[in-house]
Write a protein that holds these residues in place. Sequence first.
Motif, PDB file in Angstrom:
ATOM      1  N   PHE A 140      34.245  36.724  45.752  1.00 31.96           N
ATOM      2  CA  PHE A 140      35.273  37.674  45.329  1.00 31.96           C
ATOM      3  C   PHE A 140      34.629  38.972  44.790  1.00 31.96           C
ATOM      4  O   PHE A 140      34.980  40.069  45.212  1.00 31.96           O
ATOM      5  N   GLU A 141      33.696  38.812  43.916  1.00 35.53           N
ATOM      6  CA  GLU A 141      33.053  39.982  43.318  1.00 35.53           C
ATOM      7  C   GLU A 141      32.284  40.779  44.373  1.00 35.53           C
ATOM      8  O   GLU A 141      32.341  42.011  44.420  1.00 35.53           O
ATOM      9  N   ALA A 142      31.556  40.070  45.211  1.00 34.58           N
ATOM     10  CA  ALA A 142      30.737  40.757  46.213  1.00 34.58           C
ATOM     11  C   ALA A 142      31.597  41.481  47.237  1.00 34.58           C
ATOM     12  O   ALA A 142      31.302  42.625  47.646  1.00 34.58           O
ATOM     13  N   GLN A 143      32.686  40.805  47.675  1.00 35.32           N
ATOM     14  CA  GLN A 143      33.551  41.415  48.684  1.00 35.32           C
ATOM     15  C   GLN A 143      34.229  42.679  48.114  1.00 35.32           C
ATOM     16  O   GLN A 143      34.350  43.690  48.802  1.00 35.32           O
ATOM     17  N   ILE A 144      34.706  42.613  46.876  1.00 28.66           N
ATOM     18  CA  ILE A 144      35.361  43.798  46.275  1.00 28.66           C
ATOM     19  C   ILE A 144      34.361  44.941  46.127  1.00 28.66           C
ATOM     20  O   ILE A 144      34.653  46.104  46.450  1.00 28.66           O
ATOM     21  N   GLN A 145      33.132  44.644  45.690  1.00 32.33           N
ATOM     22  CA  GLN A 145      32.107  45.694  45.533  1.00 32.33           C
ATOM     23  C   GLN A 145      31.725  46.284  46.889  1.00 32.33           C
ATOM     24  O   GLN A 145      31.420  47.460  46.995  1.00 32.33           O
ATOM     25  N   ASP A 146      31.763  45.401  47.908  1.00 39.97           N
ATOM     26  CA  ASP A 146      31.392  45.892  49.230  1.00 39.97           C
ATOM     27  C   ASP A 146      32.449  46.833  49.782  1.00 39.97           C
ATOM     28  O   ASP A 146      32.135  47.859  50.387  1.00 39.97           O
ATOM     29  N   GLN A 147      33.747  46.486  49.597  1.00 31.75           N
ATOM     30  CA  GLN A 147      34.818  47.298  50.140  1.00 31.75           C
ATOM     31  C   GLN A 147      35.106  48.534  49.266  1.00 31.75           C
ATOM     32  O   GLN A 147      35.496  49.579  49.788  1.00 31.75           O
ATOM     33  N   TYR A 148      34.877  48.400  47.980  1.00 29.04           N
ATOM     34  CA  TYR A 148      35.154  49.520  47.070  1.00 29.04           C
ATOM     35  C   TYR A 148      33.943  49.758  46.166  1.00 29.04           C
ATOM     36  O   TYR A 148      33.954  49.441  44.969  1.00 29.04           O
ATOM     37  N   PRO A 149      32.869  50.254  46.761  1.00 29.27           N
ATOM     38  CA  PRO A 149      31.632  50.415  45.983  1.00 29.27           C
ATOM     39  C   PRO A 149      31.802  51.474  44.881  1.00 29.27           C
ATOM     40  O   PRO A 149      32.281  52.570  45.127  1.00 29.27           O
ATOM     41  N   GLY A 150      31.424  51.091  43.666  1.00 27.67           N
ATOM     42  CA  GLY A 150      31.460  52.014  42.552  1.00 27.67           C
ATOM     43  C   GLY A 150      32.822  52.215  41.949  1.00 27.67           C
ATOM     44  O   GLY A 150      32.957  52.988  40.988  1.00 27.67           O
ATOM     45  N   PHE A 151      33.851  51.574  42.492  1.00 27.87           N
ATOM     46  CA  PHE A 151      35.205  51.770  41.970  1.00 27.87           C
ATOM     47  C   PHE A 151      35.399  51.052  40.638  1.00 27.87           C
ATOM     48  O   PHE A 151      36.010  51.582  39.716  1.00 27.87           O
ATOM     49  N   PHE A 152      34.891  49.809  40.588  1.00 27.12           N
ATOM     50  CA  PHE A 152      35.190  48.964  39.438  1.00 27.12           C
ATOM     51  C   PHE A 152      33.893  48.482  38.818  1.00 27.12           C
ATOM     52  O   PHE A 152      32.882  48.285  39.495  1.00 27.12           O
ATOM     53  N   GLU A 153      33.959  48.204  37.509  1.00 29.23           N
ATOM     54  CA  GLU A 153      32.832  47.623  36.818  1.00 29.23           C
ATOM     55  C   GLU A 153      32.805  46.106  37.093  1.00 29.23           C
ATOM     56  O   GLU A 153      33.846  45.479  37.348  1.00 29.23           O
ATOM     57  N   LEU A 154      31.663  45.511  36.967  1.00 25.52           N
ATOM     58  CA  LEU A 154      31.491  44.094  37.276  1.00 25.52           C
ATOM     59  C   LEU A 154      32.250  43.199  36.293  1.00 25.52           C
ATOM     60  O   LEU A 154      32.834  42.167  36.675  1.00 25.52           O
ATOM     61  N   THR A 155      32.297  43.630  35.055  1.00 28.43           N
ATOM     62  CA  THR A 155      33.018  42.836  34.042  1.00 28.43           C
ATOM     63  C   THR A 155      34.504  42.781  34.348  1.00 28.43           C
ATOM     64  O   THR A 155      35.165  41.743  34.135  1.00 28.43           O
ATOM     65  N   LEU A 156      35.061  43.905  34.857  1.00 34.93           N
ATOM     66  CA  LEU A 156      36.471  43.939  35.220  1.00 34.93           C
ATOM     67  C   LEU A 156      36.758  42.972  36.364  1.00 34.93           C
ATOM     68  O   LEU A 156      37.764  42.239  36.373  1.00 34.93           O
ATOM     69  N   LEU A 157      35.854  42.907  37.343  1.00 37.00           N
ATOM     70  CA  LEU A 157      36.050  42.024  38.478  1.00 37.00           C
ATOM     71  C   LEU A 157      35.969  40.552  38.060  1.00 37.00           C
ATOM     72  O   LEU A 157      36.712  39.695  38.569  1.00 37.00           O
ATOM     73  N   LYS A 158      35.080  40.255  37.098  1.00 34.17           N
ATOM     74  CA  LYS A 158      34.971  38.877  36.604  1.00 34.17           C
ATOM     75  C   LYS A 158      36.242  38.458  35.876  1.00 34.17           C
ATOM     76  O   LYS A 158      36.746  37.361  36.064  1.00 34.17           O
ATOM     77  N   ASP A 159      36.750  39.436  35.052  1.00 30.19           N
ATOM     78  CA  ASP A 159      37.990  39.125  34.338  1.00 30.19           C
ATOM     79  C   ASP A 159      39.156  38.968  35.315  1.00 30.19           C
ATOM     80  O   ASP A 159      40.039  38.104  35.129  1.00 30.19           O
ATOM     81  N   LEU A 160      39.156  39.789  36.331  1.00 26.28           N
ATOM     82  CA  LEU A 160      40.241  39.738  37.321  1.00 26.28           C
ATOM     83  C   LEU A 160      40.207  38.412  38.091  1.00 26.28           C
ATOM     84  O   LEU A 160      41.244  37.815  38.402  1.00 26.28           O
TER      85      LEU A 160
END
Length: 818
Positions: A140-160
């Motif tokens: 989940f984290e890797a796919q979101i970072q890949d599709q939206y690089p630099g958009f979100f912080e890693l902590t936000l993605l973990k919480d999400l």
Amino acid sequence: MKGKTSFHSLKSILIPPLKAFFTRLKDSFCAEKIFFSLFIVSFFIVIAALLVTTLDRGGLAYLELEDFAVGKVAERDVIASRDISYTDQQATEIRRAARLQTIAPIFRQDTGLVSTILKKYDEFVSAALLLHNAGDTASFEAQIQDQYPGFFELTLLKDLEKTEDINALLAAAQTVLKQLLAIGIAEFPEKGIEQLSKTEITLLAQHGNNREYTNVQVSAVIKAENLGQYIKNAVETASIPFHAETIQALIQPFLQPTIIYDAKETEMRVQELIKQLQPVTVTIQKNQKIIKRGFIVTAENYRQLQAYTEAGTYLDISKFLGLAAFIFCIYAIGVFIFSHQAISIRLKESQKIFLLLISLTVYLAVLFTGQSAFFVRPMDIIPFLPAALTAMLVTTLVSAKIAIRLEFLVMPVVLTATGFKLEPALFALFSGLAAVSLTNLTGRRMDLIKTSCQLALIHPVIAAVLFSVFPNSYSDFIFVLFGSVVNGFISGIFVLGFLPILEDRLNTPTCFRLMELSDLNSPTMKQLLLTASGTYNHTIMVATLAEAACREIGADALLARVGAYYHDIGKMPNSEYFVENQTSYNKHLDLNPRLSAAIIRSHVKLGIEKAESMRLPREVIDIIGQHHGNSLVQYFYAKAKELDSNVSPADFSYPGQPPRTKEAAVVMLADVSEAACRTLDHPSVPRLEKFIAKLVQGKMEAGQLDYCDLTLRELHIIKESFVTTLAGYYHSRIKYPNQKDPDEKKPAEKTGEEKTPEQENTAAPEKETEKKAVQQGTPAVKGISPEVKNYLQIDLGITTTEQSVEKDSPDGNRKKDG
């Protein structure tokens, strides 16, 4: 009938004088075309300068703004002479600023951008839900970072990813996003709208070809810098069970300003309003008191006064015509005071041009210098008045009398140039007269430095007198006083600088130029000494006689001396044909009297040509051309009369004219006296007196002194001076004991030298041959210079190959050939 008679009588009275006046004017113009052309041009230059300065000064032509500074008590009233309207710049600027405050800056609303933002967020929601439902945390984290690089912080993605109700969270964020976009996010520029409305903006919406403008309050849109606070308020208002920071972190990457500032549209609206803006106009009525005497000058008074001074396009026609007429009168006065009727001498054209140009220079210099704002009071311009400079130049280059006349003309010139301020005009008059009286030239240029030092002492005295007469006419006492000292001293320095140039251009016989020409070590005088030593000694003696005589009668002794030095320079090409240079053989024995006379006469023309090539002053050239007048070459004329009683005197007359000046006449008398007195045996004082009196009387009877203005008393003084000088030259000495005459022969020598009859018979043919040579006179080509050959051939029509052989015709009459 009676009226017709009166008309004819009036016509007979007026027409002849006018006709004579215009005839003289025409003759003068033809004689001096350059001067009269410059005279007319200078008049129009003066009128043009007057027009320009009058227009620049405007309505307040003769007042100074510095006299009415803000906060100063006015010393006089200022009343408007005409209606003047001016723009109140301060009030107009206030009106402009107020109008700008009513203009709302224009922002362009980008609806297409709103759709794009919502679409991108929807795509993000779909991708996040798909990955979350897959249950792979790392994926989940890797796919979101890949599709939206630099958009979100890693902590936000973990919480999400850990959030169980992710659908509700993403939906809540989407609701806030739509709410933000519906209101609109505006980005305000840092510069460019400071002067415009701060409470309202205009939204520009583009619908196809239609443009829609909507005015909204600034508070009705979301400013980009207030975005975080607005999201927090929206979350609280909607009671969303999630943290506002999480909502902001989810939608912040997708947010962009949808209301963008349109600088071009805003500037067009501002320019349109400025064009319609009417300036604030204030009108000063005619005869309105702008400044009241005794009252403090306010800022408003000063602005009105400035407007009055800047109304420069106005020209008072009556005043301008009056000034033009005054200048015309000055020109007329100048023509009269320098005319031949007003002065005893006739000025040369170059001198008239010099006086005209120097007067014009003074007028223009004072006129444009006086326009400077530096000169507040009338006497502030005194250090810059060139009156002493002009007086010294004219005194040196023309004469003191002419300089005095010029200074009386300079006074009204300065008066006109300074706007009829009396103080500088009086200073110019007194300064010029002082300069003329102090200029005492003895032939040394150091005399000018002495004069300038004396002027440096006189000028502050003149200024102090004017200070006492006009107590409020200067701004800085020390500046004006010290400036007058510098003016006096520097005038002499400038004269030293300008004098060599003007001497050369005007070819004027100043005392300095004459002293240079009187140098006996000059190349011309050295050449005269080497080629014609007898003429050189004769010249020195003539110069001594002429200088002493001119000093006695008050004429220009230095000019006479220089004229005498150069009066016989035409003898150098053929010095051996003049008796003072002959040592053994007389070449005239080989020439007929007419040709001999032509050679003798030629030295006048050759001397003039030589002097002109040397650029000697005209006065010296005139002495060279007039020192023989048009008198006869007596000796050869008498010889020619013996051969032909019908000979013309014109062929034996000098090609000059009788002397026109006292100096030329004195040189003529000195020349003939010195030459003739050499023929006297035992020249005692009584014999010299009688002989010189006879020579002078002969010149008078021949009409050679008719045009030189010498009086009988001056002629008597000249004769006495000649006798005194020549008596000292021919003084006798005591005979030494046993001193014998070297020509005295011993008795034995006398006996031995007695000729025998054979020797006498041999000598008789020799005498007869010599007599024939004198009568026949075959011209000697060898020995005549090219200059004299040209003179004989071109001017007199005599060729050097002609022979005047007198032959006995068969009938006993004598016939002349050639």
